[in-house]
Design a protein around this motif. Structure first.
Motif, short mmCIF file in Angstrom:
data_model
loop_
_atom_site.label_atom_id
_atom_site.label_comp_id
_atom_site.label_asym_id
_atom_site.label_seq_id
_atom_site.Cartn_x
_atom_site.Cartn_y
_atom_site.Cartn_z
N LYS A 26 -12.93 21.39 -12.91
CA LYS A 26 -12.70 21.35 -11.44
C LYS A 26 -11.59 20.09 -11.25
O LYS A 26 -10.64 20.17 -10.68
N ASP A 27 -11.75 19.06 -11.61
CA ASP A 27 -10.88 17.84 -11.53
C ASP A 27 -9.52 18.14 -12.07
O ASP A 27 -8.64 17.69 -11.65
N GLU A 28 -9.66 18.82 -13.29
CA GLU A 28 -8.33 19.13 -13.74
C GLU A 28 -7.45 20.19 -13.00
O GLU A 28 -6.11 19.96 -12.91
N LEU A 29 -8.34 21.08 -12.55
CA LEU A 29 -7.57 22.11 -11.65
C LEU A 29 -6.82 21.47 -10.38
O LEU A 29 -5.80 21.82 -9.90
N THR A 30 -7.63 20.46 -9.87
CA THR A 30 -7.21 19.79 -8.62
C THR A 30 -6.15 18.98 -8.90
O THR A 30 -5.07 18.71 -8.20
#
Length: 214
Positions: A26-30
């Motif tokens: 999730k953090d990488e996609l954000t």
């Protein structure tokens, strides 16, 4: 899965695996989306997939019912362009299976093609535009090639996931021609497309779900 066929249970496992992968990344996609978009792709997808998984207990009785539930929930819970695009992917996949259960590699490939064509029609994107299509289109070609060669669904999914990852990586030097990223013009080059990244997670989740049950 009996090697040559995929059951509704296998496909439910795929959706759970996709939810888990998006939560993990999730953090990488954000971060990717913060570079060329609205900085919400990871959080939006994670929220939508949590809502999807909540709707899968009890599990749908057929692949068609499963994909209808997934698609409608994503459309209603994921913000931005991602909800309609991912929702369309699954909503188009369901009818393509015509209530078949279980399904073989060829049938699942037909459903994937219907889904990807739906995304293309909705997003008006093609390969090279720096979107999720850059991952989905080569994944679909790899799936079809493997299935035509007699591959099992697990093997076809492995080939598709590898092709999706190559397509994702190929978005880095591209200048975006669609979506919010296109507003940046040349500055969008040098960044991976977040939609292609999440689409790769989708195919990798299918690979993992089918491998686990092979």
């Amino acid at each position: 899965m009996s090697g040559a066929s995929v059951t509704t249970e296998d496909l439910v496992a795929w959706i759970h695996a996709f939810r888990d992968a998006v939560q993990q990344h999730k953090d990488e996609l954000t971060r990717l989306d913060s570079e060329i978009g609205d900085a919400d792709h990871g959080s939006n997808m994670a929220r939508g997939l949590e809502a999807v998984v909540a709707k899968l207990d009890p599990a749908p009785s057929s692949p068609t019912d499963l994909f209808k539930t997934v698609g409608m929930t994503l459309v209603s819970t994921v913000g931005g362009a991602s909800g309609p695009l991912y929702g369309t992917l699954f909503l188009r996949m369901g009818p393509a299976l015509a209530d078949a259960d279980p399904v073989d590699a060829a049938a699942l490939g037909v459903a994937l093609r219907a889904g990807v064509e739906g995304v293309i029609a909705r997003g008006k994107a093609e390969v090279g535009d720096k979107t999720m299509i850059d991952a989905l289109s080569p994944a679909l070609e790899a799936w079809d090639s493997a299935a035509e060669g007699g591959a099992t669904p697990a093997d076809a999914a492995r080939a598709a996931a590898e092709a999706a990852a190559r397509g994702r990586d190929a978005t880095e030097p591209l200048v975006a021609r669609k979506g919010r990223a296109s507003y940046l013009g040349e500055r969008s080059a040098g960044h991976l497309d977040p939609g292609a990244a999440s689409a790769t997670l989708l195919l990798e989740a299918l690979r993992d779900a089918l491998a686990a049950d092979a």
